[in-house]
Scaffold this active site. Structure first.
Site, PDB file in Angstrom:
ATOM      1  N   ASP A  65      -4.860   1.187  -1.847  1.00 56.17           N
ATOM      2  CA  ASP A  65      -5.265  -0.324  -1.294  1.00 56.17           C
ATOM      3  C   ASP A  65      -5.440  -1.260  -2.656  1.00 56.17           C
ATOM      4  O   ASP A  65      -5.139  -2.504  -2.666  1.00 56.17           O
ATOM      5  CB  ASP A  65      -6.709  -0.058  -0.852  1.00 56.17           C
ATOM      6  CG  ASP A  65      -6.320   0.189   0.892  1.00 56.17           C
ATOM      7  OD1 ASP A  65      -5.452   0.309   1.121  1.00 56.17           O
ATOM      8  OD2 ASP A  65      -7.319   0.876   1.452  1.00 56.17           O
TER       9      ASP A  65
ATOM     10  N   HIS B 137       0.985  -1.027  -0.021  1.00 57.25           N
ATOM     11  CA  HIS B 137       0.094   0.034  -0.147  1.00 57.25           C
ATOM     12  C   HIS B 137       0.792   1.087  -0.042  1.00 57.25           C
ATOM     13  O   HIS B 137       0.616   2.112  -0.812  1.00 57.25           O
ATOM     14  CB  HIS B 137      -1.116   0.024   1.358  1.00 57.25           C
ATOM     15  CG  HIS B 137      -1.523   1.213   1.592  1.00 57.25           C
ATOM     16  ND1 HIS B 137      -3.027   1.266   1.213  1.00 57.25           N
ATOM     17  CD2 HIS B 137      -1.160   2.354   1.880  1.00 57.25           C
ATOM     18  CE1 HIS B 137      -3.510   2.555   1.475  1.00 57.25           C
ATOM     19  NE2 HIS B 137      -2.112   3.234   2.014  1.00 57.25           N
ATOM     20  N   GLU B 138       1.986   1.372   0.919  1.00 57.86           N
ATOM     21  CA  GLU B 138       2.711   2.338   0.990  1.00 57.86           C
ATOM     22  C   GLU B 138       3.496   2.628  -0.466  1.00 57.86           C
ATOM     23  O   GLU B 138       3.493   3.800  -0.806  1.00 57.86           O
ATOM     24  CB  GLU B 138       3.921   2.407   2.143  1.00 57.86           C
ATOM     25  CG  GLU B 138       3.089   2.277   3.351  1.00 57.86           C
ATOM     26  CD  GLU B 138       2.178   3.484   3.658  1.00 57.86           C
ATOM     27  OE1 GLU B 138       2.705   4.476   3.200  1.00 57.86           O
ATOM     28  OE2 GLU B 138       1.421   3.391   4.506  1.00 57.86           O
TER      29      GLU B 138
HETATM   30 ZN   LIG Z   1      -2.154   5.209   2.522  1.00 61.70          ZN
END
Ligand SMILES: [Zn+2]
Length: 411
Positions: free
Chosen positions: A356, A274-275
């Protein structure tokens, strides 16, 4: 009372009531029964605790919000600004040093008033809910380091802005814009390696299953990753998180030690995916560009108002000055700031959904992403049923259940 004063006063009051109303709606959404679809997210006990946590924090927010409005109004209408200005002028130090003292005194005043609330939040509220790990020593050191850093980084920037508006004529805002942009980029560039280590310890993640999984994932999406860091978040709180920061050579991905303790390798990989998604989807660059544009707009408007007599009349000032204009303009700017802030939150929520989705698509593991979010929210006592209006005003991330639904839809 002149028009400018009326606008600023109305903004302060409307802002206070709007937030109180959003809080009220948010609290009304709390139901005693754990909804069936949330059964695997929270234990009933934990669920009640999360609701208490929200109630306590909301009440505390009301107290701090009202207190700060009352202090500002008293200082304003008791003619605190012209009194401070007279005292500063009596030193006869010229416009730049006078400005640094004027704004510095206001900043110190504000900081001192904030400390008791910060102590209460850390040592009473967070303590009561089992989050607090901050010792008094850490708290005091943070305060000292934070203050020194603010002085060290803030003073040259402020002096520069004051000097441009004092001496550079009608193009001052453009020079300022260039200088402020370069300065901000510089600070962001050095922050991960020079500033953040002042507050936390960052250790490279030890070789092992987790590290090889992360590196091979990064390689598969062509993310240039040399190292993953573990940050000692547990020094202050048992809450857990992960983040990505900086750009270029100094960018850094960090996992809180508290996160690593609670999650499986698959879940941690999903969180890091996600990062990295934020980076691959150019969210970081876009945020920087939007920030630069916002700064330009603000400085341009500042240039229009900074010598406007009405702005100074609103605060009972005998003399006009660049430094006082800067503070008063910041107050006048707050309604626009409020709307821009709302747009930025919308932009941020959109980015979170994209990140996401990126994580799910590239790891092919929606279950791990959903499990990670569930565990994170239960551990951090996240509110599961925020009111949409509260979300609209305050949330930088979509509510956790919406995120989980979106993830399941992609997967
Ligand atoms: Zn985030």
């Amino acid at each position: 009372m002149n028009l400018i004063a009326a606008i600023i006063l109305a903004t302060i009051v409307i802002d206070l009531f709007l937030n109180a109303w959003a809080d009220y709606l948010n609290l009304k959404m709390l139901q005693p029964e754990l909804p069936p679809s949330f059964k695997d997210v929270y234990e009933p006990d934990q669920y009640r605790k999360s609701q208490d946590y929200l109630r306590v924090n909301t009440r505390f927010g009301w107290i701090t919000g009202t207190f700060s409005v009352v202090v500002i109004l008293i200082f304003w209408f008791a003619k605190g600004f012209p009194m401070l200005d007279q005292w500063v002028r009596s030193w006869d130090l010229g416009p730049i040093f006078s400005g640094l003292i004027f704004i510095g005194v206001l900043a110190i005043f504000k900081a001192i008033l904030t400390i008791p609330f910060s102590i209460y939040a850390t040592f009473v509220i967070e303590e009561r809910f089992g989050f607090n790990k901050t010792t008094w020593k850490t708290f005091v050191l943070d305060l000292v380091k934070g203050t020194l850093l603010a002085i060290l980084l803030g003073t040259p920037l402020l002096a520069g802005v004051l000097a441009f508006f004092e001496y550079a004529g009608s193009y001052a805002w453009i020079y300022c814009w260039i200088a402020v942009t370069l300065y901000m980029l510089g600070v962001q560039f050095i922050a991960p390696t020079w500033i953040m280590p002042l507050f936390n310890r960052f250790n490279p993640l030890e070789p092992g299953e987790l590290r090889s999984a992360i590196l091979s994932y990064a390689n598969s999406i062509k993310f240039p990753l040399e190292n993953v860091y573990v940050m000692d978040g547990s020094r202050r709180s048992s809450k857990s998180n992960a983040f990505f920061t900086g750009f270029g050579k100094h960018k850094r991905i960090a996992l809180f030690d508290t996160l690593i303790k609670q999650h499986t390798t698959r879940e941690l990989l999903a969180v890091l995916a996600h990062e990295m998604g934020h980076y691959k989807k150019k969210h970081i660059m876009l945020s920087i560009i939007l920030g630069i544009l916002q700064t330009g707009l603000m400085l341009f408007l500042l240039s229009l108002f900074i010598s406007y007599q009405g702005l100074f009349d609103a605060f009972y000032m005998d003399y006009t000055s660049v430094y006082a204009g800067l503070i008063f303009f910041a107050m006048l700017y707050s309604p626009l700031d409020f709307f821009i802030g709302m747009l930025m939150q919308m932009f941020s929520r959109r980015n979170e959904t994209q990140a996401d989705r990126f994580a799910v698509e590239t790891t092919g593991d929606p279950q791990a992403m959903a499990d990670a979010l569930k565990k994170l929210s239960a551990h951090n006592l996240t509110n599961l049923t925020p009111h949409p209006f509260y979300v609209f005003l305050n949330y930088s991330h979509p509510p956790v259940l919406q995120r989980i639904n979106d993830i399941n839809r992609v997967g």
